[in-house]
Design a protein around this motif. Structure first.
Motif, PDB file in Angstrom:
ATOM      1  N   ASP A 276       0.812  -1.215   0.000  1.00  0.00           N
ATOM      2  CA  ASP A 276       0.000   0.000   0.000  1.00  0.00           C
ATOM      3  C   ASP A 276       0.846   1.266   0.000  1.00  0.00           C
ATOM      4  O   ASP A 276       0.425   2.304  -0.529  1.00  0.00           O
ATOM      5  CB  ASP A 276      -0.922   0.011   1.221  1.00  0.00           C
ATOM      6  CG  ASP A 276      -1.870  -1.175   1.227  1.00  0.00           C
ATOM      7  OD1 ASP A 276      -2.657  -1.285   0.279  1.00  0.00           O
ATOM      8  OD2 ASP A 276      -1.802  -1.988   2.174  1.00  0.00           O
ATOM      9  N   HIS A 277       2.033   1.205   0.621  1.00  0.00           N
ATOM     10  CA  HIS A 277       2.909   2.375   0.686  1.00  0.00           C
ATOM     11  C   HIS A 277       4.345   1.932   0.466  1.00  0.00           C
ATOM     12  O   HIS A 277       4.774   0.877   0.957  1.00  0.00           O
ATOM     13  CB  HIS A 277       2.773   3.089   2.034  1.00  0.00           C
ATOM     14  CG  HIS A 277       1.431   3.708   2.244  1.00  0.00           C
ATOM     15  ND1 HIS A 277       1.070   4.912   1.666  1.00  0.00           N
ATOM     16  CD2 HIS A 277       0.353   3.280   2.957  1.00  0.00           C
ATOM     17  CE1 HIS A 277      -0.173   5.197   2.014  1.00  0.00           C
ATOM     18  NE2 HIS A 277      -0.634   4.234   2.791  1.00  0.00           N
ATOM     19  N   LEU A 278       5.094   2.770  -0.259  1.00  0.00           N
ATOM     20  CA  LEU A 278       6.492   2.499  -0.557  1.00  0.00           C
ATOM     21  C   LEU A 278       7.356   3.518   0.178  1.00  0.00           C
ATOM     22  O   LEU A 278       7.223   4.732  -0.038  1.00  0.00           O
ATOM     23  CB  LEU A 278       6.748   2.592  -2.059  1.00  0.00           C
ATOM     24  CG  LEU A 278       5.859   1.724  -2.959  1.00  0.00           C
ATOM     25  CD1 LEU A 278       6.179   1.976  -4.431  1.00  0.00           C
ATOM     26  CD2 LEU A 278       6.010   0.251  -2.622  1.00  0.00           C
TER      27      LEU A 278
ATOM     28  N   ALA B 195       1.329   9.963  -5.691  1.00  0.00           N
ATOM     29  CA  ALA B 195       0.551  10.676  -4.681  1.00  0.00           C
ATOM     30  C   ALA B 195       0.004   9.731  -3.623  1.00  0.00           C
ATOM     31  O   ALA B 195      -0.032  10.064  -2.429  1.00  0.00           O
ATOM     32  CB  ALA B 195      -0.590  11.441  -5.348  1.00  0.00           C
ATOM     33  N   ALA B 196      -0.408   8.550  -4.036  1.00  0.00           N
ATOM     34  CA  ALA B 196      -1.033   7.610  -3.105  1.00  0.00           C
ATOM     35  C   ALA B 196      -0.017   6.802  -2.307  1.00  0.00           C
ATOM     36  O   ALA B 196      -0.203   6.563  -1.109  1.00  0.00           O
ATOM     37  CB  ALA B 196      -1.954   6.666  -3.878  1.00  0.00           C
ATOM     38  N   LYS B 197       1.071   6.385  -2.954  1.00  0.00           N
ATOM     39  CA  LYS B 197       1.953   5.400  -2.324  1.00  0.00           C
ATOM     40  C   LYS B 197       3.331   5.918  -1.922  1.00  0.00           C
ATOM     41  O   LYS B 197       3.985   5.316  -1.068  1.00  0.00           O
ATOM     42  CB  LYS B 197       2.149   4.204  -3.266  1.00  0.00           C
ATOM     43  CG  LYS B 197       0.895   3.389  -3.509  1.00  0.00           C
ATOM     44  CD  LYS B 197       1.224   2.077  -4.217  1.00  0.00           C
ATOM     45  CE  LYS B 197       0.013   1.168  -4.329  1.00  0.00           C
ATOM     46  NZ  LYS B 197       0.359  -0.174  -4.856  1.00  0.00           N
ATOM     47  N   ILE B 198       3.796   7.017  -2.521  1.00  0.00           N
ATOM     48  CA  ILE B 198       5.184   7.432  -2.328  1.00  0.00           C
ATOM     49  C   ILE B 198       5.316   8.795  -1.657  1.00  0.00           C
ATOM     50  O   ILE B 198       6.121   8.977  -0.738  1.00  0.00           O
ATOM     51  CB  ILE B 198       5.928   7.435  -3.683  1.00  0.00           C
ATOM     52  CG1 ILE B 198       5.946   6.020  -4.282  1.00  0.00           C
ATOM     53  CG2 ILE B 198       7.351   7.968  -3.525  1.00  0.00           C
ATOM     54  CD1 ILE B 198       6.584   5.944  -5.674  1.00  0.00           C
ATOM     55  N   ALA B 199       4.556   9.779  -2.109  1.00  0.00           N
ATOM     56  CA  ALA B 199       4.753  11.165  -1.689  1.00  0.00           C
ATOM     57  C   ALA B 199       4.686  11.401  -0.179  1.00  0.00           C
ATOM     58  O   ALA B 199       5.485  12.184   0.355  1.00  0.00           O
ATOM     59  CB  ALA B 199       3.758  12.073  -2.418  1.00  0.00           C
ATOM     60  N   PRO B 200       3.757  10.777   0.560  1.00  0.00           N
ATOM     61  CA  PRO B 200       3.706  11.062   2.002  1.00  0.00           C
ATOM     62  C   PRO B 200       5.016  10.778   2.731  1.00  0.00           C
ATOM     63  O   PRO B 200       5.342  11.458   3.707  1.00  0.00           O
ATOM     64  CB  PRO B 200       2.574  10.143   2.490  1.00  0.00           C
ATOM     65  CG  PRO B 200       1.697   9.962   1.303  1.00  0.00           C
ATOM     66  CD  PRO B 200       2.637   9.896   0.137  1.00  0.00           C
TER      67      PRO B 200
END
Length: 483
Positions: free
Chosen positions: A290-292, A354-359
């Motif tokens: 879900d997140h990288l 935007a969904a998986k990397i940017a945060p």
């Protein structure tokens, strides 16, 4: 199988910050290239009394205090770093000394005497090595707790291509059973190759050559024979010139590196480690991750290198047509590298970022490279961004994609736990970033060249750890003092 992982985290940052626009103006670089192209907004800068040990000790102290850790319950204090402050005594032992002094009023003297300490070094992946080692140790017993710290100061030569990626940070983590933040999966992907993309050698200089150069600075000429005669005339003692060695080994913080080659090594090792990890776990990075969270030498490194690897994953999964539709060109009509670059510019890929990397990039944008701390600061960034925006992370699987030059990659995955926010107590990352003291480019240069010997700012609170300088007594000359 019992859950093992990260129960709580804390962060330490230098007191000073240099806006990237200041550095761009100083070096005559297009600021947009750094800000828009690489994602660099500001650089964390250590004050004259800050170093790797102060950052590591501060992060560890915050963790002990805010999580109310009993030192008797902590069996390991493992530090990952590539900017150690001593060539023999581990920086972790300096950290332990600071912690024991601060814990003494409540727990008495030497409260961590049963805690094993060690440094692990493999460029930027040493902190991940420390984490994996500590996870294994916790899993082998019952009720064990380890503290893992990743701390570094990233420094490059002035005017070098790496200068604008500099930074510094420390992240401390409590590792135990039934963790509140992230339960790590047991399968780790690994890829190693011995290459010279980035290294810090001992530079060697002949004393006769140094003496000749010193004479030349004074407007004199000295031939090699006369230089040797002067050295031979020195009486034994403790000065620089009368040491018995004919050569001087000089260690510098700034590395020797090949940026493009290092980037290709990063992609190659991560690609191989992803393959190794998925072969063991059976997970699909496209649907199960879900997140990288990447190691970030600069903020946008992960998003810029992932398209090449993801293209192979989409192709292997029979989903190549999705990317071809996004790009508008069949893969067969171009090279994989060109196709991946084209895909990276599409709304399809930007939505993935935007969904998986940017945060996970947001803290790095304002800190810079923290070497071993970089990937863990990215994890904290993901968590703090979700908390600030009330975004649910419970049950989400996070992939940690680590890299260390030299070179090695490790890929691990873990699931965010229901009480993850409890493990972030006291961090206040965004507020801490806002409260740093802004410095000018001239002040940065004075610190970078070590001409500035007095601190430019005082610790904002009692958490700050300071380097007081080195001992000068004959048998303790150079021993570092911290408080």
């Amino acid at each position: 199988m019992k859950k093992i992982g990260i129960d709580a985290v804390q962060v330490a940052l230098p007191r000073l910050v240099l806006p990237m626009g200041e550095l761009a103006a100083l070096r005559g670089i297009d600021a947009d290239k750094l800000t828009l192209g690489l994602g660099l907004e500001a650089m964390a800068v250590c004050d004259a009394d800050e170093d790797t040990a102060t950052l590591a000790a501060e992060a560890a102290w915050r963790l002990f205090r805010d999580q109310n850790l009993d030192p008797a319950s902590v069996g390991r204090l493992y530090l990952g770093t590539e900017s150690a402050v001593d060539a023999a005594k581990p920086t972790a032992s300096y950290v332990l000394g600071v912690l024991e002094a601060r814990l003494e009023p409540q727990y008495g003297p030497r409260s961590l005497r049963r805690c094993d300490v060690v440094d692990l070094t493999f460029a930027c992946i040493g902190g991940v090595d420390a984490l994996q080692n500590s996870l294994d140790w916790v899993a082998q017993g019952t009720g064990r707790r380890a503290v893992v710290v990743a701390a570094d100061v990233a420094k490059y030569d002035a005017n070098s291509p790496g200068e604008y990626t500099q930074g510094a940070a420390a992240v401390a983590m409590s590792i135990c059973e039934n963790p509140r933040i992230l339960a790590l999966d047991p399968h780790w992907g690994v890829s190693v190759d011995s290459v010279g993309d980035f290294f810090k050698p001992r530079r060697t200089y002949a004393k006769t050559t140094l003496l000749q150069e010193a004479a030349r600075l004074l407007g004199q000429e000295l031939n090699p024979a006369d230089a040797q005669a002067l050295l031979d005339s020195q009486n034994p003692g403790t000065s620089f010139w009368d040491a018995p060695e004919a050569e001087v080994e000089h260690y510098r913080e700034a590395p020797i590196f090949d940026g493009p080659f290092s980037n290709s090594c990063y992609v190659a090792r991560v690609r191989e480690a992803v393959q190794h990890a998925t072969e063991q776990s059976g997970q699909s990075p496209l649907t199960d991750w879900d997140h990288l969270v990447f190691h970030l030498p600069y903020a946008f490194q992960g998003r810029r290198m992932w398209p090449e690897i993801a293209l192979e994953l989409y192709t292997a999964a029979g989903r190549q047509s999705e990317l071809e539709a996004a790009v508008g060109t069949p893969l067969a009509e171009t090279t994989p590298e060109a196709f991946a670059k084209s895909w990276s510019k599409t709304p399809h890929y930007k939505a993935l970022v935007a969904a998986k990397i940017a945060p996970a990039e947001r803290a790095s944008q304002r800190v810079g490279n923290g070497y071993t701390a970089s990937i863990f600061l990215a994890l904290v960034s993901l968590l703090e961004d979700a908390r600030a925006n009330a975004r649910a992370l419970d049950g989400k699987r996070v992939a940690l994609l680590a890299y260390g030059s030299g070179s090695k990659s490790k890929v691990a995955t873990g699931t965010v736990q229901p009480h993850w926010q409890e493990g972030l107590h006291g961090i206040a990352l965004w507020d801490r970033l806002d409260r740093r003291v802004r410095i000018a480019a001239t002040q940065y240069e004075a610190l970078h060249s070590k001409r500035q010997h007095t601190p430019l700012a005082s610790p904002a609170d009692n958490d700050g750890v300071r380097w007081l300088g080195n001992r000068t007594e004959p048998l303790l000359a150079g021993y570092r003092r911290y408080v």
